[in-house]
Write an enzyme that holds these catalytic residues in place. Structure first.
Site, PDB file in Angstrom:
ATOM      1  N   GLU A  59      47.961  44.706  45.583  1.00  0.00           N
ATOM      2  CA  GLU A  59      49.647  44.712  45.422  1.00  0.00           C
ATOM      3  C   GLU A  59      50.010  45.436  43.983  1.00  0.00           C
ATOM      4  OE1 GLU A  59      46.609  42.197  45.564  1.00  0.00           O
ATOM      5  OE2 GLU A  59      46.895  40.934  46.841  1.00  0.00           O
ATOM      6  N   HIS A 128      47.944  29.388  48.090  1.00  0.00           N
ATOM      7  CA  HIS A 128      48.864  30.139  49.527  1.00  0.00           C
ATOM      8  C   HIS A 128      49.942  28.930  50.123  1.00  0.00           C
ATOM      9  CE1 HIS A 128      45.160  31.940  50.091  1.00  0.00           C
ATOM     10  NE2 HIS A 128      45.569  32.710  51.217  1.00  0.00           N
TER      11      HIS A 128
END
Lengths: 323, 321
Positions: A59, A128
């Protein structure tokens, strides 16, 4: 025409890739997989691997590469699977994207769009499901937008790409399958103003992203009891269109903020503070906030439901405010 | 390498050295504040790497970047005025010593997050490649960055996509005060970079001729489309990490040993022995550098302080479509 939030987002990506050759899409599984939530399905086939780039699970590297590519004249769209994962790229977002223009005395700009999924409601548990857009809205140098409607899902991306500064676009995960009608010629929309989604006289409900639906549902139920709530969709979380909120509060004299972030240090706190600073004497009741319970989002459905702002909670808050 | 080139290297190193020696005095006089990281001892790297790049190539640097900025050609007065916080500073007083920028020269800054510049370099190289430009992005960072996750993410990505990045690791054997051997299990940094499938080799970072030759070789390979390269430039910082550092973490004898390899006297002696430099020529270099320095100080002193009324400028673009 009938479409879904997901399809509207995809149409926006397709339009951007077709209209401007500097635009490319990059992220984990955006290509061959079609996007982890299916948003970019088919775009690899349509635009090829030079415009739709699958990245490693890195990322920080690919978000930073998006920043560098923006500095180098491209118009990247970077997808991060969820806002929780964006923390792995927080250094790049905070220390580079948000600061380079200022640190360079205005020489540089980072015209980059970072899309990510936010929010709970799908039993995905605590890594999440969080709503951390409020953190990003804290940071000068960023623009933060949260499409809550099909028209915004379709129209915010292109405007964000034209912006000379980095724009973070938060897609609420529970909205992807929401379907509805969208004008066939729906196109770019502004990313500066809040919108009144339901006009009303008795109370102002402020929401954004996933909680707009919650607020509208609550307003519908309150209407049956003769309470006419106005629902404001913030749309842009930074810079905030505070004027639209304050103007509404000056009409309704009551404010209820619905925020899927945690209460402490949240966007709801910011909205409340602005009301206290600039509209205190217009208020006839204390500001009410309906936020996520201060726990990491749990897995089990009954626990997750109980943690999130529900229409029942909003109805109760409005009743308290108007009583 | 011919006389002219060696003289150019010597002049550049002396220029950077004298600039920073003066910066220490200006710091003591409170003309410069904040963190200031000196490059003294490492000049051979900047003098060798930066001029070996071509026009249009991009550079991403660290917070110890005075030497990189000067060697790339950012005017000394713009660098010094930045450290004074003046309007004529190269970042208009928003950056200071750690954040020098020059968009026109494609100098994308001093980055003060260890490893934080590497992703930018990968992206700049990606943009150049996507636009069909045969340009190279040089990314300078220290040995400390090799311990960061971003280093590994970026070497992998650059190698995977065969991007035109020159990774220049200035290995001065200390990440702030932590010795390389105390922080990293494998201290052969070129070996670690090579595991990503890119050419990587160690270079004597105290020898500007060796640095120049290594950079030229790497740049040629990258520009030819072979993908990224990694240079481990072994060098040493003679001074403290920043202005506040009692240097408890290293022995004076170690510093003294490295000082014996000081690239400036080393090249000076070598050129003298080869009959390429005499006292007069050396004195001329010193006096030209002194002149440039005096002019830079005068310009920084004369620069207007960046006005407080403009405090919130440059957070967002002043013009939007």
């Amino acid at each position: 025409m009938t479409t879904t939030y997901r399809q509207a987002l995809r149409e926006a990506l397709r339009e951007a890739l077709a209209k401007d050759e500097r635009v490319f899409l990059m992220g984990e599984d955006v290509g061959a997989y079609g996007g982890c939530f299916g948003v970019s399905l088919g775009l690899l086939e349509e635009f090829g691997p030079e415009r739709v780039l699958d990245t490693p699970m890195s990322e920080s590297a690919f978000v930073g590469a998006g920043i560098g590519a923006a500095l180098g004249g491209m118009r990247p769209i970077v997808e991060i699977m969820t806002v929780n994962f964006s923390l792995l790229a927080l250094d790049q977002i905070m220390n580079n994207a948000a600061t380079l223009r200022h640190m360079s005395g205005g020489q540089l700009g980072v015209p980059l769009v970072i899309r990510m999924t936010t929010g709970a409601g799908r039993q995905l548990a605590a890594q999440h499901s969080h709503s951390l857009e409020g953190w990003y809205a804290h940071i000068p140098g960023l623009r933060v937008v949260a499409p809550a409607t099909l028209a915004d899902a379709r129209g915010m991306l292109w405007t964000a790409l034209l912006d000379p500064d980095p724009v973070l676009l938060f897609e609420h995960g529970a909205l992807y399958n929401v379907s509805g009608e969208l004008e066939p010629d729906a196109g770019p929309v502004d990313i500066d103003t809040a919108a009144i989604r339901r006009p009303g006289r008795d109370a102002t409900l402020v929401a954004y992203g996933g909680t707009v639906r919650t607020a509208l549902e609550a307003a519908g139920r309150l209407a049956a009891d003769g309470i006419d709530a106005e629902v404001i969709d913030l749309r842009t979380l930074r810079p905030l269109d505070v004027e639209t909120v304050l103007a509404s509060v000056r009409r309704t004299h009551r404010l209820v903020v619905v925020d899927e972030g945690w209460r402490t240090g949240s966007l709801s706190a910011e909205i409340s503070a602005r009301a206290a600073e600039f509209a205190l004497y217009d208020l006839d009741a204390p500001v009410e906030r309906v936020c996520t319970e201060e726990v990491p989002i749990p897995y089990a459905k009954q626990l997750e439901d109980a943690a999130l702002p529900r229409a029942d909670d909003v109805v109760a808050a409005v009743r308290r405010a108007v009583s | 390498m011919n006389v002219k080139e060696r003289e150019r290297l010597l002049r550049q190193m002396i220029r950077i050295r004298r600039f920073e020696e003066r910066c220490v005095e200006l710091y003591s006089d409170s003309k410069i504040r904040g963190f200031m990281h000196l490059y003294i001892g490492e000049e051979a790297v900047a003098a060798g790497v930066l001029p070996a790049l071509g026009p249009g190539d991009a550079v991403v640097s660290t917070y110890r970047e005075h030497g990189h900025a000067l060697a790339l050609g950012i005017p000394m007065e713009a660098v010094l005025a930045e450290m004074y916080g003046r309007t004529n500073g190269c970042s208009r007083g928003r950056g200071g010593s750690m954040h020098l920028f020059d968009a026109g020269r494609r100098f994308y800054g001093g980055n003060a997050i260890v490893g934080g510049g590497l992703p930018l370099a990968v992206g700049l190289a990606l943009a150049d490649a996507m636009q069909g430009k045969a340009l190279v992005t040089a990314c300078l960072f220290g040995d400390g960055a090799v311990a960061e996750g971003e280093f590994h993410e970026c070497l992998n990505l650059a190698a995977l996509w065969r991007l035109p990045v020159l990774f220049c690791c200035e290995n001065n054997f200390y990440a702030m005060g932590t010795a390389l051997r105390r922080a990293q299990a494998q201290t052969d940094l070129a070996l670690r970079a090579s595991s990503y499938g890119m050419p990587a080799w160690p270079v004597d970072g105290m020898d500007p001729v060796a640095v120049t030759e290594a950079t030229e070789r790497a740049v040629e390979s990258i520009r030819g489309g072979a993908g990224p390269c990694f240079l481990e430039l072994r060098t040493y910082r003679f001074r403290a990490h920043s202005m506040y550092d009692a240097e408890r973490y290293r022995a004076k004898s170690e510093v003294e040993e490295w000082r014996q390899r000081d690239p400036i006297p080393r090249l000076t002696e070598s050129m003298r022995n080869d009959g390429e430099l005499d006292d007069a020529a050396l004195a001329a270099i010193e006096s030209e550098v002194e002149e440039e320095l005096a002019a830079a100080i005068a310009a920084a002193e004369a620069g207007a302080p960046e006005p407080v009324e403009g405090l919130t400028r440059f957070v967002y673009a002043e013009r939007r479509p």
